[in-house]
Scaffold this motif. Structure first.
Motif: not given
Length: 122
Positions: A17, A67, A84-85
């Protein structure tokens, strides 16, 4: 004139992240519509996420929806993009852009920051 300064980019492993920051100055923060764009080598610049500080509405590209979160802090004149991800295909230079709004209508000029590099390793 609106001045924009981005920060927060870096090298991260896939699945990790990052939070990008965009500090705006030169215009009332609440009047700004701010959009994060990205540009990968050999590709066109594309919008990633946007927020209207007047309406507090957000929007996301399909590629990051679910995300990523864009948010604004009026006490710091700062917009954040939390991702994120992260995936290798997220690797790009990320730019913050801003347009003023007047009475809810976007004015034509677009202002840009200098960009911050995000690199995602697989």
């Amino acid at each position: 004139q609106v001045q924009l300064v981005e920060s927060g980019g870096g090298l991260v492993q896939a699945g990790g992240s990052l939070t990008l920051s965009c500090v705006a100055s030169g215009s009332p923060f609440s009047s700004l519509a701010i959009t994060w764009y990205r540009q990968a080598p050999g590709k066109e610049r594309e919008p990633v996420a946007g927020i209207s500080m007047a309406l507090l509405k957000t929007s996301y590209a399909d590629s990051v929806k679910g995300r990523s979160t864009i948010s604004g802090d009026t006490s710091k004149n700062t917009v954040y993009l939390r991702m994120n991800d992260l995936k290798p295909e997220d690797t790009a230079m990320y730019y913050c852009s801003a347009r003023r709004t007047q009475m809810g209508i976007l004015t034509p000029n677009t202002y840009w920051g200098q960009g911050t590099q995000v690199t995602v390793s697989s």
